[in-house]
Design a protein around this motif. Structure first.
Motif, short mmCIF file in Angstrom:
data_model
loop_
_atom_site.label_atom_id
_atom_site.label_comp_id
_atom_site.label_asym_id
_atom_site.label_seq_id
_atom_site.Cartn_x
_atom_site.Cartn_y
_atom_site.Cartn_z
N ASP A 618 0.75 -1.13 0.00
CA ASP A 618 -0.01 -0.01 -0.03
C ASP A 618 0.83 1.11 -0.05
N LEU A 619 1.82 1.14 0.75
CA LEU A 619 2.90 2.40 0.87
C LEU A 619 3.32 2.54 -0.63
N GLU A 620 3.84 1.76 -1.27
CA GLU A 620 4.26 1.86 -2.46
C GLU A 620 3.34 2.51 -3.42
N HIS A 621 1.95 2.10 -3.49
CA HIS A 621 0.98 2.59 -4.39
C HIS A 621 0.66 3.86 -3.95
N VAL A 622 0.92 4.33 -2.70
CA VAL A 622 0.23 5.61 -2.17
C VAL A 622 1.37 6.66 -2.52
N LEU A 623 2.56 6.01 -2.40
CA LEU A 623 3.72 7.12 -3.00
C LEU A 623 3.70 7.25 -4.31
N SER A 624 3.48 6.28 -5.08
CA SER A 624 3.26 6.50 -6.55
C SER A 624 2.39 7.54 -7.03
N ASP A 625 1.30 7.58 -6.09
CA ASP A 625 0.20 8.53 -6.46
C ASP A 625 0.65 9.86 -6.04
N ALA A 647 -7.20 7.58 -6.23
CA ALA A 647 -6.04 7.72 -5.15
C ALA A 647 -6.56 8.03 -3.80
N VAL A 648 -7.49 8.95 -3.84
CA VAL A 648 -8.06 9.18 -2.54
C VAL A 648 -8.60 7.79 -1.79
N ALA A 649 -9.17 6.91 -2.56
CA ALA A 649 -9.59 5.64 -2.11
C ALA A 649 -8.59 4.90 -1.52
N ARG A 650 -7.58 4.98 -2.44
CA ARG A 650 -6.42 4.01 -1.93
C ARG A 650 -5.64 4.51 -0.65
#
Lengths: 680, 680
Positions: A618-625, A647-650
């Motif tokens: 999750d951290l990886e996705h959120v940081l990419s966003d 992105a907000v949902a993630r």
């Protein structure tokens, strides 16, 4: 672009942290708490060798020992050579007091001092050694690097505390804390000018102080983990030497399972099988109807009075539903006979009887909010765990009070938040007389989720910010400036033996089974423990729950949190022009993302880390966003509504507490602002 | 190319460090010291909840407490839930001993044990609890991660030590060490199966043990820094509970200034003005000619015998030039009258008199090399600071001996070197009977340059390697395998409270005045402290020298040193094909170089770091040279002779000790090999 940026983190982090460094002598001071009055002068006192101490004729051992400790600290801090080893003459340090402090430190003692530093020496004057000791702590914080040596800016300080009661409670009942832990925390209290160590000695989960009259209290109620009276007396002396009072707390009539395990005859009916391992409010209570109860308490408190000289004794008094009181026929009969209509009335009766005992011992009583019942004498101090409104109400009714509610360390709130909580807020409607009843505040370190290994990291450095709230003028409320000073102060506390800056690494190494934790350390700085309540809710912890997980290693309010918040705030104010902050943010995101593959490798051989697997994804996705959003903002383009929604949902999903993790992402709020801004 | 590589360090370091991670259960074990016999079995014991302990009927408190400690350790290490909180049944842990160990732990006690782990439980058998305690330490080291839980590979171990005397000396004379420091080091000794704490209690610089008969010893000779008899007795009990003997040392007739400061009548002529602050050999000596001297020593040692039950008392006896003995007419007359031809003969006379006193107290005597003089009784143990040849000579003459010379921690030698030093080298010409006189060895932690803050980092983890030398079969000499295990063992020691893995960071923060030390930490790993001798030579330290510089923060034999050596060795074996090691080396060099600009910023506000300025310049140059050499080698081209000459000169200049720095570059040897290889 990310490729090119990814080399930057190592460098950037230190460039960015420069404001946290000790400022040069001409720059701002790094005093915490901020003194009442500071006047900078021209010039500075150059430190090249140790001090020549001169004290007034009435100096006592307490003062002399405090001076010796301060001189040793400064020698070490400033790498000072001793006389005889160099040619530079020693620095004059003159300390003068008017009279010795009270034999037993009182709440209302004068703690003021004057400190003057000139190019030729240091002069401290104070009514008594308490003030002089505070001056010495200020002096230590004034030492600053200057080229190839250290010096102290010429300055004239007049200082005195805003509140007379500035305390820290450590709960040694739920988890025992070795004496060393307490000693180093008392050193730290003194360093930030706090003056009360509230020693929470009994709990459902453990009775921690030796009684010679009632030896079963620890024999059956402590798992062998308790303080001998000799240890307690030594600790009281240790604290006194540092200007810190020790206020003992013996919880009654609730939170008393450990008493009842040892002496079942004290119980109101039901008797626990053994030491209670579960946390939370228990139904067990001391029987308030039998005279033998008061004989026991009187003898016990009498014995404790020989160990704890302080004028105050805390009797707890909180959270006692005492279900037996509603069912035990004998107790019900007693209530009828004494016209006590409910449990609250019976507890008030109990408190009155205990108060009589304390009066006989020349002690004042303190209790938690619940003790405040009609008819309570006006010298009882009420400690508020319900908040400043409850405290204000008590003050209006005529009771002295201490604020604790906003200072619960196990809420894991950032320093910037607890810092602003004021025992008497600026909009308070209290009259001057009522305000005077607000004695101060106490930080509380409840013991459910702390061990000797990580307790310092829960207490410090956040408590230093609260210490400033309780000491400094009410107007001192500049959060960025507080954070600027918190780093260096934190390092000074470490020099006293505190482990708040090292326990995270130690915990990470223990779960990685390796000394090589570079990327894991980086990864961990993205997380902070959730509050006591959130963790308890998902994990149902008890006294025997191991405290060796990822959540126990990471620290509340890590420096990365405020850094991210403040950097994001600056960037969002002008995203197209603020290249420096953009690059710093991207570097930070890249650094975190780069750490993940290495952490994944560690997960293979660490069950504790493996529990963080989903969090890492999750951290990886959120940081990419976040990277995408930063790029859009810096180029002046908007993200699509659909992308934003996703992105907000993630981010929401990532920042929602989950059973398996127990830690929250420190960037949640800034990233939310970022996504909002990027969609406009 | 450098640009692209520079993103790699963070990731690479951890990939490269994988061999140091705990191996999966099917992989190699991480035991240190390696047991005498290990037989791996099929399967493993899965750990999901805590233990159900069964002990034999003759189990005693010493054993039960040791089991409780071990269970607590494993619970914490493996994150084990307690019975009642899960459905998994507890793991059976059966411990059986034949008889209790001696009331006072003897040198020749049986320390052997058997440990069997199967899928269904654990069984420990031993002649006495000493062996069982060693088995428990082995058990702790056997715990390994396996997916989402921990387990212990099925194994059958039969183990016993090679040498009966495996000790650590801590010099508390030159710098006082608080009791906590000693306790945690005793825990660590027990963890690696060492069994002697040699407590060096008196020195020229301080007399550290309370005497009720001669209170001036500490009143005048200790600066108030000493152990009370109660503390000493507690420490002896603490050590005994962990199978560790406490052998006290009272230095005489030399290294005795502190005695003479307190009781000038003991002196041979000249009397020191006060506690001696300078280090090195002093001329002061106890007067061996007066009967009153022996009365004093007899009473003092009699008193100490009530504190220290061990059969051995160390009387020092080293380095006593005693110039007064050559000039004091009374002493010269005594020598003539007793036919004592020189100082050595007079010291032998003194030793004989002291030996009589010790015999009366039923104690054996130990002394340093110098006590070995003609006519010395054969039960005196000689501790060799001169080396294994001197030790062998003693054994041939019939004296029991202990080796210390190669185990001087203040030489700052890497673990790989001290590890290979053997009390009885494989080419030893000693007969079996003579070999049996070699009791073992003692690691020595002399106190000139250590404080409570950094002492652990000087002792550990290197002492764990020496512990293996003294316990394991002589054939166990695989340095890479030792280093593979040293990391995880080091982490296990940290869990006991040792600060060897945290003190460097704390020291760096203190001199940076900042919590943000990422780049400084990286930079520091390029350096290690020089040896005691080198530092003393350039700095002329004394007891009052501050120990807060860069040299005091960095650690001997940092992981980077062995990593660089072994990686370079592999790379140089096949520089054109070994791309992985080439990239790892370049990444490491880049990481170090990248740290320098940030460290330079810190230097501006840190006098202690500013002293490293030239070192930082040089490091940058030397690393650039190394990069060039690596590129040439990997491309199969040779550097020019002129370039090589210049690069070697730069490296030589960098690695030469310099007054202002006190630290050496850990990559000196590998870079020398690299430059050599690149020019071929």
């Amino acid at each position: 672009m990310m490729k090119a940026l990814s080399v930057v983190p190592v460098l950037l982090m230190s460039v960015l942290s420069l404001p946290a460094l000790a400022a040069p002598p001409s720059g701002p001071l790094t005093l915490m708490p901020v003194p009442a009055h500071v006047q900078r002068q021209e010039g500075a006192l150059v430190l090249r060798s140790t001090f020549l101490v001169e004290t007034s004729a009435n100096a006592n051992d307490r003062l002399r020992d405090a001076i010796a400790r301060a001189v040793t600290r400064i020698d070490s801090l400033a790498d000072l050579r001793h006389a005889g080893t160099g040619v530079t003459p020693a620095t004059p340090l003159h300390v003068e007091i008017e009279h010795p402090a009270d034999a037993v430190q009182a709440v209302d003692e004068d703690e003021s001092y004057k400190l003057d530093v000139s190019a030729s020496g240091i002069r401290i004057t104070a009514p008594n050694e308490l003030g002089a000791m505070h001056a010495l702590q200020t002096l230590i914080q004034l030492v600053q690097p200057a080229g190839d040596h250290y010096e102290i800016s010429a300055v004239s300080i007049q200082d005195a505390p805003r509140f007379p009661w500035r305390g820290l409670l450590i709960d040694c009942g739920r988890h025992f804390e070795p004496i060393d832990v307490l000693k180093r925390n008392i050193d730290a209290l003194a360093a930030v000018k706090m003056n009360v160590f509230h020693w929470h000695l009994t709990e459902d989960q453990g009775f921690r102080i030796e009684s010679e009259l009632y030896p079963e209290l620890t024999a059956k109620g402590s798992d062998g983990l308790f303080y001998t009276q000799e240890q307690a007396r030594n600790l009281v002396a240790y604290a006194r030497a540092r200007g810190v009072r020790v206020v003992p707390e013996f919880e009654m009539p609730g939170h008393s399972s450990a008493w009842l395990v040892a002496y079942p005859e004290l119980a109101s009916g039901t008797v626990p099988d053994g030491i209670r391992r579960e946390f939370g409010v228990s139904n067990y209570a001391i029987d308030p109807t039998r005279d033998e109860t008061y004989t026991f308490i009187a003898r016990f408190l009498g014995e404790m009075a020989t160990v704890f000289p302080d004028e105050y004794v805390h009797i707890g008094g909180d959270e006692s539903p005492a279900t037996d009181w509603k069912t035990n026929p004998r107790i019900l009969a007693f209530m009828r006979a004494h016209n006590l209509k409910d449990n609250a009335a019976l507890q008030a009766y109990f408190n009155t009887r205990v108060l009589e005992i304390l009066k006989g011992l020349h002690k004042h009583m303190i209790g938690w909010d619940e003790v405040l019942t009609p008819g309570l004498p006006k010298d009882v101090v009420v400690q508020s765990w319900r908040g400043s409104e409850s405290l204000a109400k008590g003050a209006q009714l005529g009771y002295p009070g201490i604020l604790s509610a906003p200072y619960y360390l196990d809420h894991m709130d950032p320093a910037g938040k607890v810092y602003l909580a004021d025992p008497v807020p600026s909009d308070s409607s209290l009259t001057p007389a009522e305000r005077a009843r607000v004695l101060g505040g106490e930080v509380t370190m409840w013991g459910e989720h702390v061990s000797a290994r990580n307790i310092d990291s829960r207490i410090w450095p956040r408590t230093a910010a609260i210490a400033e709230r309780l000491w400094s003028p009410a107007e001192v409320r500049d959060v960025p400036d507080m954070y600027r000073r918190l780093g260096p102060v934190s390092v000074q506390l470490e020099a006293l033996g505190l482990t708040h800056l090292t326990s995270e690494d130690a915990g990470l190494r223990a779960m990685a089974h390796s000394t090589q934790i570079g990327p894991l350390r980086t990864f961990a700085q993205a997380f902070a423990p959730v509050s006591f309540g959130e963790r308890y809710h998902v994990q149902r912890t008890d006294q025997l729950t191991p405290l060796d997980g990822f959540v126990d290693a990471v620290v509340p309010d890590p420096p990365s949190q405020y850094w991210l918040e403040s950097t994001m705030k600056r960037f969002l104010a002008d995203p197209r022009a603020d290249v420096a902050d953009r690059d710093a943010l991207l570097a930070k995101f890249a650094e975190w993302k780069q750490s993940i593959p290495a952490v994944r490798l560690l997960m293979k051989t660490s069950p504790q880390l493996a529990a963080m697997s989903q969090r890492a994804d999750d951290l990886e996705h959120v940081l990419s966003d976040a990277e995408t959003a930063v790029h859009h903002l810096s180029q002046g383009t908007a993200v699509s509504p659909a992308w934003k929604q996703q992105a907000v949902a993630r981010l929401e999903s990532f920042t929602k507490p989950r059973p398996e993790t127990l830690v929250h992402f420190v960037g949640a709020a800034p990233l939310r602002s970022l996504l909002e801004a990027a969609s406009k």
